[in-house]
Design a protein around this motif. Structure first.
Motif, PDB file in Angstrom:
ATOM      1  N   LEU A 143       0.817  -1.213   0.000  1.00  0.00           N
ATOM      2  CA  LEU A 143       0.000   0.000   0.000  1.00  0.00           C
ATOM      3  C   LEU A 143       0.847   1.257   0.000  1.00  0.00           C
ATOM      4  CD1 LEU A 143      -2.875   1.202   0.175  1.00  0.00           C
ATOM      5  CD2 LEU A 143      -2.663   1.089   2.675  1.00  0.00           C
ATOM      6  N   ASP A 144       1.916   1.289   0.776  1.00  0.00           N
ATOM      7  CA  ASP A 144       2.785   2.467   0.834  1.00  0.00           C
ATOM      8  C   ASP A 144       3.449   2.727  -0.518  1.00  0.00           C
ATOM      9  OD1 ASP A 144       2.999   3.298   3.862  1.00  0.00           O
ATOM     10  OD2 ASP A 144       3.090   1.117   3.810  1.00  0.00           O
ATOM     11  N   VAL A 145       3.906   1.655  -1.157  1.00  0.00           N
ATOM     12  CA  VAL A 145       4.548   1.816  -2.460  1.00  0.00           C
ATOM     13  C   VAL A 145       3.532   2.269  -3.501  1.00  0.00           C
ATOM     14  CG1 VAL A 145       5.890   0.667  -4.255  1.00  0.00           C
ATOM     15  CG2 VAL A 145       6.244   0.062  -1.855  1.00  0.00           C
ATOM     16  N   GLU A 146       2.360   1.658  -3.496  1.00  0.00           N
ATOM     17  CA  GLU A 146       1.323   2.042  -4.452  1.00  0.00           C
ATOM     18  C   GLU A 146       0.916   3.503  -4.283  1.00  0.00           C
ATOM     19  OE1 GLU A 146       0.242   0.720  -6.992  1.00  0.00           O
ATOM     20  OE2 GLU A 146       0.446  -1.445  -6.872  1.00  0.00           O
ATOM     21  N   ASN A 147       0.761   3.931  -3.052  1.00  0.00           N
ATOM     22  CA  ASN A 147       0.389   5.330  -2.815  1.00  0.00           C
ATOM     23  C   ASN A 147       1.474   6.283  -3.311  1.00  0.00           C
ATOM     24  OD1 ASN A 147      -2.037   4.630  -1.637  1.00  0.00           O
ATOM     25  ND2 ASN A 147      -1.278   4.735   0.456  1.00  0.00           N
ATOM     26  N   ALA A 148       2.735   5.884  -3.149  1.00  0.00           N
ATOM     27  CA  ALA A 148       3.846   6.753  -3.551  1.00  0.00           C
ATOM     28  C   ALA A 148       3.929   6.907  -5.065  1.00  0.00           C
ATOM     29  CB  ALA A 148       5.159   6.196  -3.011  1.00  0.00           C
ATOM     30  N   VAL A 149       3.615   5.849  -5.812  1.00  0.00           N
ATOM     31  CA  VAL A 149       3.794   5.889  -7.269  1.00  0.00           C
ATOM     32  C   VAL A 149       2.502   6.124  -8.022  1.00  0.00           C
ATOM     33  CG1 VAL A 149       5.762   4.323  -7.053  1.00  0.00           C
ATOM     34  CG2 VAL A 149       3.499   3.381  -7.595  1.00  0.00           C
ATOM     35  N   ALA A 150       1.408   6.325  -7.324  1.00  0.00           N
ATOM     36  CA  ALA A 150       0.105   6.489  -7.982  1.00  0.00           C
ATOM     37  C   ALA A 150       0.135   7.616  -9.004  1.00  0.00           C
ATOM     38  CB  ALA A 150      -0.969   6.755  -6.933  1.00  0.00           C
ATOM     39  N   GLY A 151      -0.325   7.314 -10.225  1.00  0.00           N
ATOM     40  CA  GLY A 151      -0.416   8.320 -11.276  1.00  0.00           C
ATOM     41  C   GLY A 151       0.879   8.624 -11.987  1.00  0.00           C
ATOM     42  N   LEU A 152       1.976   7.955 -11.626  1.00  0.00           N
ATOM     43  CA  LEU A 152       3.277   8.215 -12.239  1.00  0.00           C
ATOM     44  C   LEU A 152       3.589   7.189 -13.317  1.00  0.00           C
ATOM     45  CD1 LEU A 152       5.351   8.955  -8.999  1.00  0.00           C
ATOM     46  CD2 LEU A 152       4.209  10.611 -10.492  1.00  0.00           C
ATOM     47  N   GLU A 153       4.365   7.601 -14.309  1.00  0.00           N
ATOM     48  CA  GLU A 153       4.774   6.677 -15.363  1.00  0.00           C
ATOM     49  C   GLU A 153       5.894   5.781 -14.857  1.00  0.00           C
ATOM     50  OE1 GLU A 153       5.399   8.369 -19.247  1.00  0.00           O
ATOM     51  OE2 GLU A 153       4.199  10.138 -18.728  1.00  0.00           O
ATOM     52  N   ASP A 154       5.848   4.527 -15.252  1.00  0.00           N
ATOM     53  CA  ASP A 154       6.750   3.512 -14.700  1.00  0.00           C
ATOM     54  C   ASP A 154       8.229   3.875 -14.801  1.00  0.00           C
ATOM     55  OD1 ASP A 154       4.772   1.836 -13.850  1.00  0.00           O
ATOM     56  OD2 ASP A 154       4.857   0.496 -15.577  1.00  0.00           O
ATOM     57  N   ASP A 155       8.635   4.478 -15.933  1.00  0.00           N
ATOM     58  CA  ASP A 155      10.059   4.653 -16.186  1.00  0.00           C
ATOM     59  C   ASP A 155      10.473   6.110 -16.323  1.00  0.00           C
ATOM     60  OD1 ASP A 155      10.742   1.760 -16.381  1.00  0.00           O
ATOM     61  OD2 ASP A 155       9.312   1.848 -18.027  1.00  0.00           O
ATOM     62  N   VAL A 156       9.728   6.977 -15.679  1.00  0.00           N
ATOM     63  CA  VAL A 156      10.056   8.401 -15.654  1.00  0.00           C
ATOM     64  C   VAL A 156      10.457   8.786 -14.239  1.00  0.00           C
ATOM     65  CG1 VAL A 156       9.193  10.744 -15.990  1.00  0.00           C
ATOM     66  CG2 VAL A 156       8.491   8.919 -17.556  1.00  0.00           C
ATOM     67  N   ILE A 157      11.612   9.432 -14.112  1.00  0.00           N
ATOM     68  CA  ILE A 157      12.088   9.849 -12.792  1.00  0.00           C
ATOM     69  C   ILE A 157      11.115  10.839 -12.175  1.00  0.00           C
ATOM     70  CG2 ILE A 157      13.920  11.070 -11.559  1.00  0.00           C
ATOM     71  CD1 ILE A 157      15.858   9.992 -13.674  1.00  0.00           C
ATOM     72  N   ALA A 158      10.760  10.578 -10.930  1.00  0.00           N
ATOM     73  CA  ALA A 158       9.854  11.465 -10.205  1.00  0.00           C
ATOM     74  C   ALA A 158      10.613  12.056  -9.022  1.00  0.00           C
ATOM     75  CB  ALA A 158       8.623  10.705  -9.728  1.00  0.00           C
ATOM     76  N   GLY A 159      10.813  13.351  -9.030  1.00  0.00           N
ATOM     77  CA  GLY A 159      11.620  14.004  -8.010  1.00  0.00           C
ATOM     78  C   GLY A 159      11.090  13.862  -6.608  1.00  0.00           C
ATOM     79  N   ASP A 160       9.781  13.600  -6.464  1.00  0.00           N
ATOM     80  CA  ASP A 160       9.192  13.478  -5.135  1.00  0.00           C
ATOM     81  C   ASP A 160       9.363  12.085  -4.542  1.00  0.00           C
ATOM     82  OD1 ASP A 160       8.374  16.092  -5.231  1.00  0.00           O
ATOM     83  OD2 ASP A 160       6.359  15.631  -5.946  1.00  0.00           O
ATOM     84  N   LEU A 161       9.791  11.134  -5.334  1.00  0.00           N
ATOM     85  CA  LEU A 161       9.943   9.773  -4.836  1.00  0.00           C
ATOM     86  C   LEU A 161      11.214   9.641  -4.003  1.00  0.00           C
ATOM     87  CD1 LEU A 161       8.977   7.363  -7.778  1.00  0.00           C
ATOM     88  CD2 LEU A 161       7.665   7.900  -5.715  1.00  0.00           C
ATOM     89  N   SER A 162      11.119   8.861  -2.956  1.00  0.00           N
ATOM     90  CA  SER A 162      12.301   8.488  -2.169  1.00  0.00           C
ATOM     91  C   SER A 162      12.150   7.020  -1.787  1.00  0.00           C
ATOM     92  CB  SER A 162      12.435   9.362  -0.922  1.00  0.00           C
ATOM     93  OG  SER A 162      11.286   9.251  -0.102  1.00  0.00           O
ATOM     94  N   PHE A 163      13.242   6.428  -1.376  1.00  0.00           N
ATOM     95  CA  PHE A 163      13.202   5.006  -1.052  1.00  0.00           C
ATOM     96  C   PHE A 163      12.248   4.733   0.098  1.00  0.00           C
ATOM     97  CE2 PHE A 163      15.058   1.321   1.293  1.00  0.00           C
ATOM     98  CZ  PHE A 163      14.659   0.358   0.377  1.00  0.00           C
ATOM     99  N   ILE A 164      11.485   3.657  -0.015  1.00  0.00           N
ATOM    100  CA  ILE A 164      10.568   3.221   1.039  1.00  0.00           C
ATOM    101  C   ILE A 164      11.157   1.976   1.687  1.00  0.00           C
ATOM    102  CG2 ILE A 164       8.253   2.354   1.546  1.00  0.00           C
ATOM    103  CD1 ILE A 164       7.256   4.022  -0.835  1.00  0.00           C
ATOM    104  N   ASN A 165      11.344   2.033   2.991  1.00  0.00           N
ATOM    105  CA  ASN A 165      12.054   0.983   3.717  1.00  0.00           C
ATOM    106  C   ASN A 165      11.097   0.119   4.520  1.00  0.00           C
ATOM    107  OD1 ASN A 165      14.134  -0.479   4.976  1.00  0.00           O
ATOM    108  ND2 ASN A 165      14.322   1.019   6.632  1.00  0.00           N
ATOM    109  N   ILE A 166      11.138  -1.191   4.308  1.00  0.00           N
ATOM    110  CA  ILE A 166      10.316  -2.112   5.088  1.00  0.00           C
ATOM    111  C   ILE A 166      10.697  -2.087   6.562  1.00  0.00           C
ATOM    112  CG2 ILE A 166      11.878  -4.026   4.539  1.00  0.00           C
ATOM    113  CD1 ILE A 166       8.125  -4.437   5.126  1.00  0.00           C
ATOM    114  N   HIS A 167      11.939  -1.752   6.889  1.00  0.00           N
ATOM    115  CA  HIS A 167      12.529  -1.710   8.226  1.00  0.00           C
ATOM    116  C   HIS A 167      13.083  -3.085   8.585  1.00  0.00           C
ATOM    117  CE1 HIS A 167      13.419   0.970  11.493  1.00  0.00           C
ATOM    118  NE2 HIS A 167      12.945   0.151  12.396  1.00  0.00           N
ATOM    119  N   TYR A 168      13.630  -3.180   9.795  1.00  0.00           N
ATOM    120  CA  TYR A 168      14.421  -4.347  10.158  1.00  0.00           C
ATOM    121  C   TYR A 168      13.570  -5.530  10.614  1.00  0.00           C
ATOM    122  CZ  TYR A 168      17.881  -0.654  10.232  1.00  0.00           C
ATOM    123  OH  TYR A 168      18.666   0.418   9.884  1.00  0.00           O
ATOM    124  N   ALA A 169      14.074  -6.721  10.360  1.00  0.00           N
ATOM    125  CA  ALA A 169      13.517  -7.973  10.887  1.00  0.00           C
ATOM    126  C   ALA A 169      11.997  -8.068  10.760  1.00  0.00           C
ATOM    127  CB  ALA A 169      13.939  -8.153  12.346  1.00  0.00           C
TER     128      ALA A 169
END
Length: 364
Positions: A143-169
């Protein structure tokens, strides 16, 4: 034992006596209170010097987004709350605690049966292991990843995107698989749900000793014979990585596909996103610009100002799944087929833009 650890041990024994309502000499079966406290003291949960419990010392308080899993105070407060946000309280707590006896030995912990996950799903199948899943569920989902990329083209750099971390263990999230969507699950694909083991080996404390957290291999060898480590275990005869060898543990094809995904991510970063990318498991936020293009993470590259910022939606999804596999170091035990599905689908997605050898690979 040092003076400090002796004080800690005495405090732990005293707390357990109060919580359990019996003196140490009254226990006729199982480990004594001394043995229980010694086991806990040797565990990561008790290590107050670790990064997990000292990261916020300069600030003097732990933010509510972290406090639930990085302090006893936050954990206890969370259990007493309505738990509206998974693993989060809305205020900071003081530093100086670890995960001590009171976190698990309280009426609210004992009564915990339903645990919310970041995807919005709730799980009620962990029974006496429910408390473990509060902190070992990760902090992100499909859900977090989908919300972050919603409406964006798959292979176009989006300046607002940053890495999403699942976190440890995030072992509870990987164990539950598609039921909680801890990995990024590609649209149109079917994913493995909860990994079901034999009836007496399905919960966290069925495999992990509750105080030391250790797992004993001899608990497994009655069924999994002739293995010398957990990574040797395999029950599937399918050749997932196409190397022709199905005699090795399931960890081997998972590691092989994980390495192949790392190479595909690097190819995509350089050839499609236009900025070489490199990964370092021990440096936040994990993905950095490969400044010299040598494919290796050097000390001068793995610093926050050099974090990778040329994210496209396709690259972010694959990198998220790479991290899921990296951060659950026993995913080969917790849910091996879910891991292989995430890896295969991430490789397949990247193969639409860069050369990825998919020949011989089999999706579970």
């Amino acid at each position: 034992m040092t003076k400090m650890s002796s004080q800690t041990k005495l405090a732990g024994i005293s707390l357990l006596v109060v919580l359990l309502g019996a003196p140490a000499t009254a226990q006729e079966e199982g480990p004594s209170l001394n043995e229980i406290v010694d086991a806990w003291l040797a565990s990561p949960h008790a290590d107050r010097s670790s990064e997990a419990f000292t990261h916020w010392h300069e600030e003097g308080e732990i933010p509510g987004t972290c406090a639930v899993c990085h302090s006893s105070t936050g954990a206890i407060d969370y259990l007493l709350s309505e738990m509206k946000q998974p693993g989060i309280i809305d205020y900071a707590v003081p530093t100086g605690t670890s995960v001590d006896c009171a976190v698990c030995h309280t009426s609210s912990a004992s009564a915990l049966t339903v645990v919310p996950f970041p995807s919005g799903a709730t799980v009620d199948t962990f029974e006496e292991s429910a408390m473990c899943t509060v902190c070992h569920q990760g902090r992100a989902s499909t859900l977090d990843v989908e919300n972050a990329v919603a409406g964006l083209e798959d292979d176009v750099i989006a300046g607002d995107l940053s890495f999403i971390n699942i976190h440890y263990a995030p072992s509870a999230a990987t164990l539950m698989g598609s039921a909680v969507q801890g990995g990024y699950e590609y649209d149109g694909k079917v994913y493995k749900g909860q990994f079901s083991h034999v009836p007496d080996m399905n919960g966290c404390v069925d495999c992990h000793r509750p105080h030391s957290l250790e797992v004993q291999l001899d608990n497994c060898t009655a069924c999994h014979q002739n293995v010398t480590s957990f990574s040797d275990i395999r029950i599937s005869p399918t050749d997932f990585d196409g190397d022709g060898d199905t005699s090795v543990g399931i960890a081997v094809p998972i590691n092989a596909l994980h390495e192949r995904l790392a190479a595909a991510i690097q190819s995509y970063g350089a050839d499609v996103a236009g900025t070489p990318i490199v990964y370092d498991a021990g440096s936040y936020p994990y993905f950095f610009v490969d400044s010299n293009g040598d494919g290796n993470a050097s000390a001068d590259e793995t610093v926050f100002p050099n974090r990778y910022q040329s994210w496209t939606p396709r690259l972010l999804k694959a990198a998220y799944n790479y991290q899921v596999i990296a951060k659950d170091r026993a995913i080969y035990t917790h849910n091996p087929h879910y891991a292989l599905q995430l890896l295969y689908d991430s490789l397949e997605s990247l193969s639409e833009q860069v050369e990825v050898d998919m020949s011989g690979l089999t999706r579970p």
